[in-house]
Design a protein around this motif. Structure first.
Motif, PDB file in Angstrom:
ATOM      1  N   GLN A 125     -88.179 -73.708  -2.350  1.00 50.67           N
ATOM      2  CA  GLN A 125     -86.734 -73.514  -2.287  1.00 50.67           C
ATOM      3  C   GLN A 125     -86.350 -72.621  -1.111  1.00 50.67           C
ATOM      4  O   GLN A 125     -85.397 -72.904  -0.380  1.00 50.67           O
ATOM      5  N   GLU A 177     -86.675 -74.482   2.228  1.00 55.50           N
ATOM      6  CA  GLU A 177     -85.534 -75.337   2.545  1.00 55.50           C
ATOM      7  C   GLU A 177     -84.381 -74.518   3.126  1.00 55.50           C
ATOM      8  O   GLU A 177     -83.724 -74.937   4.094  1.00 55.50           O
ATOM      9  N   ALA A 178     -84.159 -73.366   2.494  1.00 55.65           N
ATOM     10  CA  ALA A 178     -83.087 -72.504   3.023  1.00 55.65           C
ATOM     11  C   ALA A 178     -83.416 -71.997   4.428  1.00 55.65           C
ATOM     12  O   ALA A 178     -82.547 -71.941   5.315  1.00 55.65           O
ATOM     13  N   ARG A 220     -75.640 -73.257  -1.968  1.00 54.83           N
ATOM     14  CA  ARG A 220     -76.376 -74.523  -2.054  1.00 54.83           C
ATOM     15  C   ARG A 220     -77.799 -74.314  -2.536  1.00 54.83           C
ATOM     16  O   ARG A 220     -78.290 -75.053  -3.394  1.00 54.83           O
ATOM     17  N   TYR A 221     -78.506 -73.298  -2.013  1.00 58.19           N
ATOM     18  CA  TYR A 221     -79.923 -73.110  -2.324  1.00 58.19           C
ATOM     19  C   TYR A 221     -80.167 -71.996  -3.340  1.00 58.19           C
ATOM     20  O   TYR A 221     -81.323 -71.718  -3.660  1.00 58.19           O
TER      21      TYR A 221
END
Length: 463
Positions: A42, A45-46, A68-69
């Motif tokens: 996670q 991705e950020a 979002r994250y």
């Protein structure tokens, strides 16, 4: 709960418990690693999203990226000192409601970030029973911290284990109910099948009443079919046993008469009472007994001998057998009228020797009992089968024509009539025909006996 129900309950319960135990072990063994892996994924991705943002406007996207994250993003200038940078990060995190009592980026880690590397740190918060996973990356003139708070995985696992225990208890209760219903629906038909099987073993033939449309229903249909066949076989066997007992009694009666006469006349010769005819009488009775025994042996051998099947031209074989009675026909002034309504000369599959015996016995029986000097024979085709019909008028009375096929039945009460014979001729005829799969029956009408023989034409060709 019956035996099958208990067996199902124990088997399914053990399987469910094993699944739950395996799930608990896997959760305790792999859940922490999986949790960290997903958290790292996670954050990655950020981090990728932050790295791809334009240099001038990327700080404006920070709130959207956090939403979002589900991460926390803070940043500050890369030229600040170690202490100032840590203090700035703590204050920014506090403003975003992330309170940490243990947080510090060391000088070595800071140098790696400034050199362009990504640094990951997990900060254990002790009594807060949580950890803070933080990733540091350089972005333009800034050092960016992207972090995510994690609850203690051990606490989560304990919660999951407790939930699994509750599920296990509920599952066991559901299993008890389901297994009871299933065992009731399964065992009731099986009990019925068991009772039917027991009745069949005690020769009480009946059918099972099972309404299911599954394998048990198919089994019930098979048992019902078996019950019908066994019932028919038992009835046939009982009939055969009755016939055998009657056959033995009749055979004893038939042999007793000539044996008694031979003994009586032999004693008469021994006592000097012979008038010159005793020896002839003994020889005649001995010949009669020998003929009777020979017929017994023929009748007994019929069902044991293997059939030697071959193509047989039926009308040709019948005429050949009829020709052997030519002298008897002339001496007794009998007429054999053959009406042929069957085109060609059809061929059937049969044992020629056995079929010759059938025709010989039929003709011999008809000649013996013909009352008006005429015997009619016809060949015809009925429903795709070949039918031979033999008829002749008879004197006296035949009460039941179907009994003519029984051994020793001679159609009249007296067994001492010279022309009556042993009654084995038509019994041999029926046995041979049944072994071939052919049929026979007899009817009487207006003192006329009609004998019907039905052959299956196995070959469509004629000779």
């Amino acid at each position: 709960m019956n035996k099958l129900g208990r067996k199902l309950f124990v088997s399914i319960s053990v399987a469910v418990l094993l699944i739950f135990v395996l799930f608990v072990l896997l959760a305790n063994l792999f859940m922490p690693k999986y949790y960290i892996y997903k958290t790292k994924e996670q954050l990655g991705e950020a981090l990728s999203a932050v790295s791809e943002l334009p240099e001038a406007t990327w700080p404006e996207w920070v709130p959207q990226l956090e939403q979002r994250y589900h991460v926390t993003i803070v940043y500050d200038g890369a030229k600040k000192s170690e202490n100032d940078l840590n203090e700035s990060f703590l204050q920014q995190l506090a403003k975003k409601k992330v309170t940490l009592n243990k947080f510090w980026i060391t000088e070595d880690s800071l140098e790696k970030v400034k050199a362009g590397s990504r640094v990951n740190k997990i900060y254990d918060q002790g009594k807060l029973k949580s950890s803070f996973y933080a990733s540091f990356i350089p972005k333009d003139r800034y050092i960016v911290l992207i972090g995510l708070s994690m609850a203690y995985i051990s606490d989560s696992i304990r919660m999951i284990n407790g939930f699994i225990l509750i599920l296990a208890l509920c599952s066991v209760l559901i299993i008890v109910l389901v297994v009871w219903l299933l065992s009731f629906r399964m065992t009731q038909p099986l009990k019925e099948l068991g009772r039917v099987a027991k009745d069949i073993s005690e020769l009480r033939f009946r059918k099972a009443r099972v309404g299911t449309r599954d394998e048990i229903g198919e089994l019930a249909e098979s048992i019902n079919a078996m019950s019908d066949k066994l019932s028919a076989a038992h009835a046939d066997l009982s009939r055969r046993n009755l016939n055998l007992r009657r056959f033995m009694a009749d055979m004893t009666h038939e042999l007793k008469t000539p044996v008694s006469l031979i003994q009586a006349y032999a004693e008469g010769i021994q006592d000097g009472l012979d008038d010159g005819s005793y020896a002839a009488t003994i020889l005649r009775q001995n010949a009669s007994m020998a003929r009777l025994i020979e017929e017994f042996l023929d009748f007994a051998k019929i069902e044991r001998d293997e059939l030697e099947l071959a193509p047989v031209a039926i009308k040709e074989l019948f005429r050949e057998c009829a020709h052997t009675f030519g002298i008897e026909l002339e001496s007794r002034r009998l007429e054999l009228a053959i009406r042929d309504e069957l085109p060609g000369n059809p061929v059937i599959e049969a044992d020629p020797a056995k079929l010759r015996m059938v025709f010989h016995n039929l003709l011999g029986n008809a000649f013996k009992y013909a009352a008006d000097g005429r015997i009619d024979v016809s060949f015809e085709r009925r429903d795709g089968e070949i039918q031979l019909v033999m008829s002749n008028r008879f004197s006296g009375e035949i009460v039941d024509a179907s009994r003519l096929w029984e051994p020793f039945y001679v159609g009249e009460s007296s067994r001492h009539k010279p022309a009556s014979g042993t009654g084995l001729g038509l019994a041999i005829v029926r046995t041979i025909l049944e072994r071939h799969g052919f049929r026979c029956h007899a009817v009487t009408k207006d003192h006329t006996l009609y004998v019907f023989i039905v052959f299956k034409e196995n070959s469509p060709h004629s000779v």
